[in-house]
Write an enzyme that holds these catalytic residues in place. Structure first.
Site, PDB file in Angstrom:
ATOM      1  N   THR A 125      -2.341  10.979   5.505  1.00 20.48           N
ATOM      2  CA  THR A 125      -1.830  12.311   5.177  1.00 20.48           C
ATOM      3  C   THR A 125      -2.995  13.290   5.079  1.00 20.48           C
ATOM      4  O   THR A 125      -2.954  14.407   5.599  1.00 20.48           O
ATOM      5  CB  THR A 125      -1.059  12.274   3.852  1.00 20.48           C
ATOM      6  OG1 THR A 125      -0.051  11.258   3.938  1.00 20.48           O
ATOM      7  CG2 THR A 125      -0.414  13.608   3.568  1.00 20.48           C
ATOM      8  N   THR A 184       0.235  28.278  26.258  1.00 15.94           N
ATOM      9  CA  THR A 184       0.263  28.121  24.801  1.00 15.94           C
ATOM     10  C   THR A 184       0.210  26.665  24.367  1.00 15.94           C
ATOM     11  O   THR A 184      -0.558  26.295  23.465  1.00 15.94           O
ATOM     12  CB  THR A 184       1.530  28.788  24.224  1.00 15.94           C
ATOM     13  OG1 THR A 184       1.487  30.182  24.510  1.00 15.94           O
ATOM     14  CG2 THR A 184       1.622  28.589  22.715  1.00 15.94           C
ATOM     15  N   VAL A 200       4.997   3.807   2.593  1.00 14.84           N
ATOM     16  CA  VAL A 200       4.654   2.595   1.856  1.00 14.84           C
ATOM     17  C   VAL A 200       4.597   1.463   2.875  1.00 14.84           C
ATOM     18  O   VAL A 200       5.566   1.235   3.619  1.00 14.84           O
ATOM     19  CB  VAL A 200       5.686   2.256   0.764  1.00 14.84           C
ATOM     20  CG1 VAL A 200       5.239   1.019  -0.023  1.00 14.84           C
ATOM     21  CG2 VAL A 200       5.889   3.439  -0.166  1.00 14.84           C
ATOM     22  N   GLY A 203       1.251   4.918   0.032  1.00 16.86           N
ATOM     23  CA  GLY A 203       0.536   6.151   0.326  1.00 16.86           C
ATOM     24  C   GLY A 203       1.429   7.363   0.159  1.00 16.86           C
ATOM     25  O   GLY A 203       2.607   7.260  -0.177  1.00 16.86           O
ATOM     26  N   ALA A 224      -6.770   4.883  -5.087  1.00 12.78           N
ATOM     27  CA  ALA A 224      -6.825   3.428  -4.947  1.00 12.78           C
ATOM     28  C   ALA A 224      -7.089   3.007  -3.509  1.00 12.78           C
ATOM     29  O   ALA A 224      -7.838   2.055  -3.259  1.00 12.78           O
ATOM     30  CB  ALA A 224      -5.507   2.828  -5.442  1.00 12.78           C
ATOM     31  N   ASP A 225      -6.479   3.704  -2.554  1.00 12.53           N
ATOM     32  CA  ASP A 225      -6.670   3.328  -1.150  1.00 12.53           C
ATOM     33  C   ASP A 225      -8.128   3.447  -0.736  1.00 12.53           C
ATOM     34  O   ASP A 225      -8.656   2.612   0.008  1.00 12.53           O
ATOM     35  CB  ASP A 225      -5.783   4.166  -0.235  1.00 12.53           C
ATOM     36  CG  ASP A 225      -5.926   5.671  -0.449  1.00 12.53           C
ATOM     37  OD1 ASP A 225      -6.473   6.095  -1.487  1.00 12.53           O
ATOM     38  OD2 ASP A 225      -5.475   6.433   0.439  1.00 12.53           O
ATOM     39  N   ARG A 226      -8.822   4.460  -1.251  1.00  8.71           N
ATOM     40  CA  ARG A 226     -10.215   4.677  -0.865  1.00  8.71           C
ATOM     41  C   ARG A 226     -11.119   3.600  -1.459  1.00  8.71           C
ATOM     42  O   ARG A 226     -12.055   3.125  -0.800  1.00  8.71           O
ATOM     43  CB  ARG A 226     -10.651   6.080  -1.285  1.00  8.71           C
ATOM     44  CG  ARG A 226      -9.779   7.160  -0.653  1.00  8.71           C
ATOM     45  CD  ARG A 226     -10.109   8.548  -1.137  1.00  8.71           C
ATOM     46  NE  ARG A 226     -11.355   9.029  -0.574  1.00  8.71           N
ATOM     47  CZ  ARG A 226     -11.895  10.194  -0.870  1.00  8.71           C
ATOM     48  NH1 ARG A 226     -11.301  10.991  -1.761  1.00  8.71           N
ATOM     49  NH2 ARG A 226     -13.029  10.584  -0.304  1.00  8.71           N
ATOM     50  N   ASP A 268       0.865  -1.186   0.000  1.00  6.82           N
ATOM     51  CA  ASP A 268       0.000   0.000   0.000  1.00  6.82           C
ATOM     52  C   ASP A 268       0.897   1.228   0.000  1.00  6.82           C
ATOM     53  O   ASP A 268       1.471   1.586   1.021  1.00  6.82           O
ATOM     54  CB  ASP A 268      -0.914  -0.030   1.232  1.00  6.82           C
ATOM     55  CG  ASP A 268      -1.702   1.255   1.415  1.00  6.82           C
ATOM     56  OD1 ASP A 268      -1.931   1.957   0.404  1.00  6.82           O
ATOM     57  OD2 ASP A 268      -2.090   1.556   2.561  1.00  6.82           O
TER      58      ASP A 268
END
Length: 259
Positions: free
Chosen positions: A133, A187, A12, A8, A109-111, A6
């Site tokens: 990401t 902060t 990878v 991405g 492709a991942d989706r 996979d």
């Protein structure tokens, strides 16, 4: 055994599977310039550490959203595993589901692979959230058809943009705040609250809108490395499947070799 890859935008992921059982899983930073030889040296060592050899791999399947990385991964498969890799979404390994959107060819492709896996695991209408990401929300119906979704900046991207644009803000770790207060007293606490609770608010808000638009009972499936980060503080997920993309690739491999 099957080597599922996979690729991405950030990493990878390589997974060694016996059927649908993951025997080993390794990741390396995505770099389209990385050669097949470099992959092979790295991966051969990791296989050996788990007690496996390259000869144990009988097939390779790849899903990628980084076109420039594909060639070297195909060379890796042919040169070092003596296998012509199957590429998810390309003949002869088409999706096998309806892609009911305006531009089907643009779907990552991942989706598509996540949708295939989610439908195989859970019946009915689904929202699949992948924390990568980018954070993607994918809607599929009871027939398994992909209906569309949402792309939002990933939490790491959001934090990077904030720190880069604001010179005085420090870089912080992405983690759940120690308390559930949303009134930060310094902060760093204020940044943790903004990133973490702000992200949960986005997830819950978008899922609520998606469910209202679908208009039928919907299960929410989460995947990606950061899914478990949010699990303790929201009830929006019905199931978490850390290896959804790899499972989808295993399912696609099975289907290709049954028919």
């Amino acid at each position: 055994m099957l080597l599922a890859i996979d690729a991405g935008n950030t990493n990878v992921v390589f997974a060694l599977l016996d059927g649908r059982t993951i025997k080993g899983r390794w990741r390396i930073a995505t770099d389209p310039r990385r050669t097949a030889d470099e992959y092979a040296v790295w991966l051969s060592q990791l296989l050996a550490l788990e007690g496996y050899a390259r000869d144990d791999v009988k097939g390779v399947i790849i899903a990628t959203v980084v076109p420039r990385a594909l060639h070297n991964l195909q060379v890796l498969a042919s040169k070092y595993f003596r296998s012509d890799a199957l590429i998810a979404g390309r003949a002869p390994l088409e999706w096998g589901i309806a892609i009911d959107v305006d531009e089907p060819a643009s779907l990552g492709a991942d989706r598509a692979v996540n949708t295939i896996a989610a439908h195989a695991l859970y019946p009915g209408d689904l929202i699949t959230i992948d924390f990568g990401t980018a954070t993607t929300f994918d809607v599929s119906d009871y027939s398994g058809a992909y209906k569309g979704g949402i792309i939002a900046p990933g939490i790491n991207l959001s934090l990077d943009a904030l720190v880069t644009a604001a010179a005085k803000l420090p870089r912080i770790a992405i983690e759940a705040p120690e308390t559930e207060t949303v009134v930060g007293r310094n902060t760093v606490d204020q940044m943790h609250i903004g990133i973490y609770w702000g992200y949960i608010a986005m997830i819950e808000g978008l899922v609520a809108r998606l469910k209202a638009e679908v208009g039928r009972p919907v299960k929410v499936i989460a995947t990606g490395g950061l899914a478990t980060l949010f699990e303790r503080h929201t009830a929006v997920f019905d199931h978490i499947e850390p290896d959804l993309t790899i499972q989808g690739l295993a399912i696609m491999w099975e289907r290709a070799h049954i028919h």
